[in-house]
Design a protein around this motif. Structure first.
Motif, PDB file in Angstrom:
ATOM      1  N   GLN A   1      -8.814  27.378  25.783  1.00  0.00           N
ATOM      2  CA  GLN A   1      -7.737  26.155  27.246  1.00  0.00           C
ATOM      3  C   GLN A   1      -7.414  25.887  25.652  1.00  0.00           C
ATOM      4  N   ALA A   2      -7.330  25.230  24.370  1.00  0.00           N
ATOM      5  CA  ALA A   2      -6.384  24.915  23.586  1.00  0.00           C
ATOM      6  C   ALA A   2      -5.296  25.705  23.674  1.00  0.00           C
ATOM      7  N   SER A   3      -5.536  26.794  23.359  1.00  0.00           N
ATOM      8  CA  SER A   3      -4.789  27.876  23.478  1.00  0.00           C
ATOM      9  C   SER A   3      -3.825  27.588  24.295  1.00  0.00           C
ATOM     10  N   ALA A   4      -4.267  27.698  25.633  1.00  0.00           N
ATOM     11  CA  ALA A   4      -3.025  27.578  26.848  1.00  0.00           C
ATOM     12  C   ALA A   4      -2.410  26.575  26.434  1.00  0.00           C
ATOM     13  N   LEU A   5      -2.879  25.294  26.626  1.00  0.00           N
ATOM     14  CA  LEU A   5      -1.930  24.075  26.534  1.00  0.00           C
ATOM     15  C   LEU A   5      -0.750  24.257  25.822  1.00  0.00           C
ATOM     16  N   ILE A   6      -1.407  24.882  24.268  1.00  0.00           N
ATOM     17  CA  ILE A   6      -0.393  24.684  22.778  1.00  0.00           C
ATOM     18  C   ILE A   6       1.031  25.681  23.324  1.00  0.00           C
ATOM     19  N   GLU A   7       0.353  26.584  24.324  1.00  0.00           N
ATOM     20  CA  GLU A   7       1.344  27.752  24.486  1.00  0.00           C
ATOM     21  C   GLU A   7       2.254  27.548  26.068  1.00  0.00           C
ATOM     22  N   GLY A   8       2.509  26.401  26.499  1.00  0.00           N
ATOM     23  CA  GLY A   8       3.003  25.633  27.223  1.00  0.00           C
ATOM     24  C   GLY A   8       2.397  26.000  29.010  1.00  0.00           C
ATOM     25  N   GLY A   9       0.596  26.421  28.825  1.00  0.00           N
ATOM     26  CA  GLY A   9       1.042  26.782  30.272  1.00  0.00           C
ATOM     27  C   GLY A   9       0.254  25.697  30.985  1.00  0.00           C
ATOM     28  N   LEU A  10       0.140  24.712  30.492  1.00  0.00           N
ATOM     29  CA  LEU A  10      -0.463  23.895  31.454  1.00  0.00           C
ATOM     30  C   LEU A  10       0.951  22.649  32.828  1.00  0.00           C
ATOM     31  N   TRP A  11       0.466  22.588  34.138  1.00  0.00           N
ATOM     32  CA  TRP A  11       1.407  22.522  34.838  1.00  0.00           C
ATOM     33  C   TRP A  11       0.666  20.890  35.432  1.00  0.00           C
ATOM     34  N   GLU A  12       1.157  20.028  35.855  1.00  0.00           N
ATOM     35  CA  GLU A  12       0.289  19.338  36.595  1.00  0.00           C
ATOM     36  C   GLU A  12       0.968  18.579  37.882  1.00  0.00           C
TER      37      GLU A  12
ATOM     38  N   LEU B   1      -3.940  25.387  35.278  1.00  0.00           N
ATOM     39  CA  LEU B   1      -4.307  25.562  33.078  1.00  0.00           C
ATOM     40  C   LEU B   1      -3.979  27.081  32.845  1.00  0.00           C
ATOM     41  N   ILE B   2      -2.540  27.982  32.680  1.00  0.00           N
ATOM     42  CA  ILE B   2      -2.448  29.785  32.506  1.00  0.00           C
ATOM     43  C   ILE B   2      -2.874  29.777  31.093  1.00  0.00           C
ATOM     44  N   GLY B   3      -3.387  30.916  30.556  1.00  0.00           N
ATOM     45  CA  GLY B   3      -3.021  31.055  29.621  1.00  0.00           C
ATOM     46  C   GLY B   3      -3.958  32.894  29.212  1.00  0.00           C
ATOM     47  N   VAL B   4      -3.678  33.228  28.233  1.00  0.00           N
ATOM     48  CA  VAL B   4      -4.837  34.779  27.629  1.00  0.00           C
ATOM     49  C   VAL B   4      -6.098  34.396  28.264  1.00  0.00           C
ATOM     50  N   GLY B   5      -6.690  35.327  29.692  1.00  0.00           N
ATOM     51  CA  GLY B   5      -8.357  35.225  30.134  1.00  0.00           C
ATOM     52  C   GLY B   5      -8.410  33.870  30.977  1.00  0.00           C
ATOM     53  N   LEU B   6      -7.399  32.697  30.917  1.00  0.00           N
ATOM     54  CA  LEU B   6      -6.769  31.954  31.749  1.00  0.00           C
ATOM     55  C   LEU B   6      -6.936  31.515  32.950  1.00  0.00           C
ATOM     56  N   ASN B   7      -6.819  31.560  34.746  1.00  0.00           N
ATOM     57  CA  ASN B   7      -6.540  31.019  34.901  1.00  0.00           C
ATOM     58  C   ASN B   7      -7.090  29.818  36.729  1.00  0.00           C
ATOM     59  N   ALA B   8      -6.737  29.117  35.702  1.00  0.00           N
ATOM     60  CA  ALA B   8      -7.789  27.946  36.430  1.00  0.00           C
ATOM     61  C   ALA B   8      -6.782  26.847  37.063  1.00  0.00           C
ATOM     62  N   ARG B   9      -7.335  26.182  38.373  1.00  0.00           N
ATOM     63  CA  ARG B   9      -6.788  25.518  39.363  1.00  0.00           C
ATOM     64  C   ARG B   9      -8.229  24.222  39.219  1.00  0.00           C
ATOM     65  N   ARG B  10      -7.250  23.174  39.294  1.00  0.00           N
ATOM     66  CA  ARG B  10      -8.143  22.045  39.318  1.00  0.00           C
ATOM     67  C   ARG B  10      -7.723  20.959  40.398  1.00  0.00           C
ATOM     68  N   GLU B  11      -8.028  20.088  41.131  1.00  0.00           N
ATOM     69  CA  GLU B  11      -6.922  19.561  41.488  1.00  0.00           C
ATOM     70  C   GLU B  11      -8.675  17.686  41.675  1.00  0.00           C
ATOM     71  N   GLY B  12      -8.060  16.438  42.509  1.00  0.00           N
ATOM     72  CA  GLY B  12      -9.072  15.423  42.776  1.00  0.00           C
ATOM     73  C   GLY B  12      -8.053  14.285  43.334  1.00  0.00           C
ATOM     74  N   PRO B  13      -9.169  12.935  43.755  1.00  0.00           N
ATOM     75  CA  PRO B  13      -8.146  11.755  44.032  1.00  0.00           C
ATOM     76  C   PRO B  13      -7.965  11.365  43.220  1.00  0.00           C
ATOM     77  N   LEU B  14      -6.976  10.320  43.445  1.00  0.00           N
ATOM     78  CA  LEU B  14      -5.927   9.113  42.469  1.00  0.00           C
ATOM     79  C   LEU B  14      -6.561   8.086  43.500  1.00  0.00           C
ATOM     80  N   THR B  15      -6.464   6.941  42.783  1.00  0.00           N
ATOM     81  CA  THR B  15      -6.218   5.528  42.870  1.00  0.00           C
ATOM     82  C   THR B  15      -4.816   5.754  43.233  1.00  0.00           C
TER      83      THR B  15
END
Length: 182
Positions: free
Chosen positions: A105-116, A131-145
């Motif tokens: 996950q840290a590697s994906a972030l460092i390589e520019g693989g996070l969008w929000e 979060l997208i990187g080598v061996g990683l393609n994950a998605r998260r969502e949740g409510p905001l105040t």
């Protein structure tokens, strides 16, 4: 009181996080900050280490060192990963896999693989992260105040924000991405 040997095996997470933070601070143009913070209203203070790239286009990384022993990894604005999710013997999470997840996950972030981004809906606003990187393609969502949604839109998150790769220190080679055996 004796430490539970099942839980104690997660101490390798603290060692791996320390090594990761040291390595990233040495190779990238970042500021490193340590503080004591509450993770939640009912939680005790924990040590929090932050790496903040000196370019505002790159996302920060934060690691909280919990008493479990465990970690709470925060990438960008909303990506949060608790390692382990559960330290009980029944769930039996593998510390080696958790260390791999931390590095991946840290590697994906460092390589520019996070969008929000923030999405508006009938029932309120939601964050969405990928979060997208080598061996990683994950998605998260949740409510905001309401306050968090308004603040996020003011910060430019109404449209999707793809965080930039971290800037390297001069004379430093970019590390090989974390590879996962399939």
């Amino acid at each position: 009181m004796r430490a539970d040997p099942h839980v104690a095996r997660f101490a390798v997470l603290h060692d791996a996080a320390e090594a990761l933070l040291d390595d990233l601070a040495e190779r990238y143009v970042v500021d490193r900050r340590e503080s004591k913070e509450l993770l939640g209203p009912a939680d005790a203070l924990v040590r929090m280490e932050r790496l903040m790239p000196r370019t505002p286009a790159a996302a920060p990384l934060a690691i909280a060192f919990t008493e479990t022993p465990g970690l709470v990894l925060r990438l960008g604005r909303w990506w949060v990963e608790t390692l382990p999710m559960c330290a009980c013997a029944v769930c039996d999470e593998d510390p080696a896999r958790l260390v791999d997840a931390l590095r991946t996950q840290a590697s994906a972030l460092i390589e520019g693989g996070l969008w929000e981004r923030v999405r508006r809906g009938v029932g309120g606003s939601w964050f969405e992260s990928r979060l997208i990187g080598v061996g990683l393609n994950a998605r998260r969502e949740g409510p905001l105040t309401r306050w968090d949604a308004r603040e996020a839109r003011r910060s430019g998150f109404a449209a999707a924000v793809q965080w930039a790769p971290w800037p390297l220190k001069p004379g430093t080679a970019r590390a090989e991405p974390v590879r996962r055996d399939v």
